[in-house]
Design a protein around this motif. Structure first.
Motif, mmCIF file in Angstrom:
data_model
loop_
_atom_site.group_PDB
_atom_site.id
_atom_site.type_symbol
_atom_site.label_atom_id
_atom_site.label_comp_id
_atom_site.label_asym_id
_atom_site.label_seq_id
_atom_site.Cartn_x
_atom_site.Cartn_y
_atom_site.Cartn_z
ATOM 1 N N ASN A 63 0.721 -1.108 0.202
ATOM 2 C CA ASN A 63 0.017 -0.001 -0.037
ATOM 3 C C ASN A 63 0.906 1.262 -0.065
ATOM 4 N N LYS A 64 1.912 1.202 0.771
ATOM 5 C CA LYS A 64 2.788 2.223 0.815
ATOM 6 C C LYS A 64 3.497 2.651 -0.439
ATOM 7 N N VAL A 65 4.185 1.344 -1.351
ATOM 8 C CA VAL A 65 4.907 1.713 -2.298
ATOM 9 C C VAL A 65 3.634 2.010 -3.346
ATOM 10 N N SER A 66 2.673 1.661 -3.350
ATOM 11 C CA SER A 66 1.427 1.940 -4.299
ATOM 12 C C SER A 66 1.298 3.514 -4.243
ATOM 13 N N GLU A 67 1.563 4.365 -3.222
ATOM 14 C CA GLU A 67 1.253 5.813 -3.239
ATOM 15 C C GLU A 67 2.175 6.337 -4.359
ATOM 16 N N HIS A 68 3.368 5.851 -4.651
ATOM 17 C CA HIS A 68 4.341 6.346 -5.375
ATOM 18 C C HIS A 68 4.564 5.621 -6.736
ATOM 19 N N ILE A 69 4.351 4.317 -6.740
ATOM 20 C CA ILE A 69 4.424 3.636 -8.120
ATOM 21 C C ILE A 69 3.690 2.234 -8.253
ATOM 22 N N ASP A 70 3.390 1.847 -9.141
ATOM 23 C CA ASP A 70 2.679 0.603 -9.088
ATOM 24 C C ASP A 70 3.878 -0.493 -8.869
ATOM 25 N N PRO A 71 3.494 -1.284 -7.811
ATOM 26 C CA PRO A 71 4.713 -2.187 -7.280
ATOM 27 C C PRO A 71 5.113 -2.948 -8.356
ATOM 28 N N SER A 72 4.553 -3.227 -9.464
ATOM 29 C CA SER A 72 4.911 -4.315 -10.467
ATOM 30 C C SER A 72 5.838 -3.438 -11.307
ATOM 31 N N LYS A 73 5.758 -2.384 -11.010
ATOM 32 C CA LYS A 73 7.056 -1.422 -12.035
ATOM 33 C C LYS A 73 8.189 -1.089 -11.415
ATOM 34 N N VAL A 74 8.269 -1.599 -10.124
ATOM 35 C CA VAL A 74 9.560 -1.258 -9.280
ATOM 36 C C VAL A 74 10.768 -2.127 -10.141
ATOM 37 N N ASP A 75 11.729 -1.472 -10.574
ATOM 38 C CA ASP A 75 12.996 -2.125 -11.403
ATOM 39 C C ASP A 75 13.631 -3.163 -10.745
ATOM 40 N N ILE A 76 14.106 -2.434 -9.478
ATOM 41 C CA ILE A 76 15.269 -3.176 -8.794
ATOM 42 C C ILE A 76 14.735 -3.429 -7.223
ATOM 43 N N VAL A 77 15.258 -4.494 -6.847
ATOM 44 C CA VAL A 77 15.094 -4.525 -5.127
ATOM 45 C C VAL A 77 16.627 -4.981 -4.807
ATOM 46 N N VAL A 78 16.941 -4.075 -3.808
ATOM 47 C CA VAL A 78 18.299 -4.228 -3.094
ATOM 48 C C VAL A 78 18.061 -4.958 -2.199
ATOM 49 N N VAL A 79 18.704 -6.367 -1.951
ATOM 50 C CA VAL A 79 18.567 -7.225 -0.829
ATOM 51 C C VAL A 79 19.874 -7.111 -0.050
ATOM 52 N N ASN A 80 19.909 -6.159 1.071
ATOM 53 C CA ASN A 80 21.004 -5.906 1.627
ATOM 54 C C ASN A 80 21.290 -7.167 2.472
ATOM 55 N N HIS A 81 20.369 -8.073 2.845
ATOM 56 C CA HIS A 81 20.456 -9.202 3.738
ATOM 57 C C HIS A 81 19.195 -9.818 3.502
#
Ligand code: FEO
Length: 398
Positions: A63-81
């Motif tokens: 829900n929070k991500v969707s305030e800014h962008i459709d989650p399916s349009k996120v290009d990169i997830v950095v998995v720090n851990h």
């Protein structure tokens, strides 16, 4: 419903709060719950997430991500851990966008394979690698064992923000997210370090060295408040807590002793006197009345660990096993050890403790000694020889 929180222009906190959490990972008590911090970074070309949240908080995260962008349009997830409190929503992101790129260390990729059990598009990063999102550059720092082998830090170059995942964090769920809006949380910060990071002090020193010279305006950890005004204080605290032990002269033996009837203590006193005569100082701990933190500090400074244990009901007493369980919660200065003790009936404890110490990678520098009931004069002579052997091994290592 809670909304995302702006950190700086183009960077938003999209994490989750867990104020009711009482015990983290079924291991560590939390006085003030925790947060699972995730950050959305939007450049002119690409959008990246830094970590996600525990799986059960996925809906509020999206829900929070969707305030800014459709989650399916996120290009990169950095998995720090990859620990699931941060990677819990990664599988859902992949469902929404199978092409999403997962930036992580090689160890992180290996862990994720077995956490997700599904294919994903991994991009391994190394020290200094960068990705330009369009006016927002992510640079990576490999920081293994802070606190898992897979850990990386991500640095946002233009904004001088460090995202160090668990490092510099705290299990503390504040009403407001920024450090300058809330009360002091130093004790939670320190307790978290003690539980998670303290066993890896040498790795902390390595990571801090890699970050030297990096201008840092803000530290955005994965748990607890964002350090908008105290990022450097957090880093300096870790540097102080993880400083190399000072060599202050004579080598030191840590002697941890439990003695139900005084016989093991008598042996300990004879051994301690001989060690001192041989040039080795002794820190004596009564296991029935010790503070864990004092003992952990002593482990980090001792050149040898000596355990004095009686045998009670065919076993070493619980205090002895507890003392040994604390070894893996620190980085002991030395892994030299030896065991002694008095017994009344059967006398298994010394051998059992030797086996445990060997399992903890200790090198036994003298054969364990155990005597029945009150040690005789001859028994005490053997104690002196035992101490001589221990001192010889310690002084040889110096
Ligand atoms: Fe907060 Fe190691 O996960």
């Amino acid at each position: 419903m809670e909304t995302s929180i702006k950190v700086v222009e183009g960077v938003h906190w999209v994490g989750a709060r867990h104020p009711d959490l009482k015990v983290f990972d079924d291991l560590f008590p939390t006085r003030n719950g925790t947060t699972y911090n995730s950050y959305l970074i939007q450049g002119t070309e690409k959008t990246a997430l830094i970590d996600t949240v525990k799986e059960r908080f996925s809906d509020e995260f999206f829900n929070k991500v969707s305030e800014h962008i459709d989650p399916s349009k996120v290009d990169i997830v950095v998995v720090n851990h990859t620990e699931p409190d941060h990677s819990g929503a990664v599988a859902h992101i992949i469902e929404k966008n199978p092409d999403v790129q997962i930036y992580c260390s090689k160890a992180g990729e290996n862990f994720l394979k077995q956490l997700l059990n599904k294919p994903f598009n991994a991009v391994n990063v190394n020290d200094g690698d960068e990705i330009d999102l369009g006016g927002k550059t992510l640079r990576f720092v490999i920081a293994p064992y802070l606190h898992w082998p897979d850990t990386i830090f991500t640095y946002l170059v233009e904004e001088e923000i460090l995202f160090p995942c668990d490092a510099f964090g705290a299990h503390y769920c504040p009403e407001k997210l920024f450090d300058d809006e809330i009360n002091e949380f130093y004790s939670d910060f320190h307790f978290y370090f003690d539980c998670l990071v303290r066993p890896f002090k040498d790795k902390v020193r390595d990571a801090l060295k890699k970050c030297e010279g990096l201008p840092i305006k803000m530290v955005c950890p994965s748990h607890g408040p964002i350090r908008r005004s105290t990022g450097n204080f957090a880093i300096e605290s870790y540097a102080r807590w993880c400083a190399e032990p000072i060599n202050d002269g004579r080598p030191k033996a840590l002697m941890a002793v439990l003695s139900s009837h005084g016989n093991t203590r008598d042996m300990a006193n004879v051994i301690a006197t001989e060690l001192k005569d041989q040039g080795v100082d002794v820190d004596m701990f009564a296991l029935s009345d010790m503070r864990d933190d004092d003992y952990r500090d002593a482990l980090e400074h001792a050149d040898v660990l000596l355990i004095g244990t009686p045998t009670i009901q065919r076993d070493a007493p619980p205090h002895v096993w507890h003392a040994l369980s604390l070894v893996s919660s620190v980085t002991p200065k030395s892994k030299l050890g030896a065991v002694f003790g008095s017994y009344g009936w059967s006398g298994e404890a010394v051998k059992m403790v030797e086996q445990r110490m060997t399992g903890l990678k200790y090198k036994l520098v003298a054969e364990g000694i155990s005597f029945r009931f009150t040690p005789t004069k001859e028994n005490m002579d053997v104690c002196r020889s035992f101490a001589e052997q221990v001192a010889g091994a310690v002084l040889t290592e110096e």
